[in-house]
Design an enzyme around this catalytic site. Sequence first.
Site, PDB file in Angstrom:
ATOM      1  N   SER A 104      33.635 -17.373  11.136  1.00 38.23           N
ATOM      2  CA  SER A 104      33.736 -16.136  11.901  1.00 38.23           C
ATOM      3  C   SER A 104      32.610 -15.170  11.485  1.00 38.23           C
ATOM      4  CB  SER A 104      35.137 -15.536  11.703  1.00 38.23           C
ATOM      5  OG  SER A 104      35.420 -14.547  12.656  1.00 38.23           O
ATOM      6  N   ASP A 154      39.302 -19.826  22.320  1.00 38.35           N
ATOM      7  CA  ASP A 154      39.089 -18.795  21.310  1.00 38.35           C
ATOM      8  C   ASP A 154      38.923 -17.435  21.988  1.00 38.35           C
ATOM      9  OD1 ASP A 154      38.187 -17.137  19.228  1.00 38.35           O
ATOM     10  OD2 ASP A 154      37.130 -18.782  18.241  1.00 38.35           O
ATOM     11  N   HIS A 185      40.916 -19.357  17.547  1.00 39.42           N
ATOM     12  CA  HIS A 185      39.984 -18.989  16.478  1.00 39.42           C
ATOM     13  C   HIS A 185      40.340 -19.641  15.138  1.00 39.42           C
ATOM     14  CE1 HIS A 185      36.595 -16.505  15.386  1.00 39.42           C
ATOM     15  NE2 HIS A 185      37.252 -15.917  14.390  1.00 39.42           N
TER      16      HIS A 185
END
Length: 206
Positions: A104, A154, A185
């Site tokens: 991320s 996501d 995610h």
Amino acid sequence: MSKDAYIHKLLPGEPGSPLVFALHGTGGDENQLLGFARDLVPGATIIAPRGDVSEMGSARFFRRTGEGVYDMDDLARATAKMAGFVKAQVEAANPSEVFALGYSNGANILASVLFAAPDLFDAVALMHPLIPFAPDIKGSLEGRRVLITAGRRDPICPPDMTSRLDAYLRDAGANVRLEWHEGGHEVRPQEIEAMKRFFAGTEQGK
């Protein structure tokens, strides 16, 4: 740049082993991916820095003004700082290879460092990156191996943005592998298996 530019943890590896940088996501810290990276590359030396930006108490590597809206000036600052940190650590360790993985926000700063200094890493794994801009890649990524893992649903990293990043990296000469799962995610087992194969060098980009 000092090798102590970031608060970080180091897990020593075997002599002559690879050096692996592990960059956490928003709200994580230097512990989030430390053991994970060791599992992915057994015997390697692992270095896990903590992001130096606080977003309502959550550690990040650069500032943003909203979801998916980056403070580009701070991203440039963070990119230069992280590149210097990596260079200093590599010079001190003299490893056989230099790998990096990020999740991320950690994947986003890692991608930015890859654009700015393509020669720093031999192989990079980007888990759920979001790059909402056209990168200015400083040179060729020829010979660099990149794995991107992503979820088709996501909500933070839309699939079209992932595909666009894949195209940017391929156009710059990188050997890219794109691994999708059907979720969001979160990191799923198939991603982990893909990363193990990737860092072991048993799976080429396609």
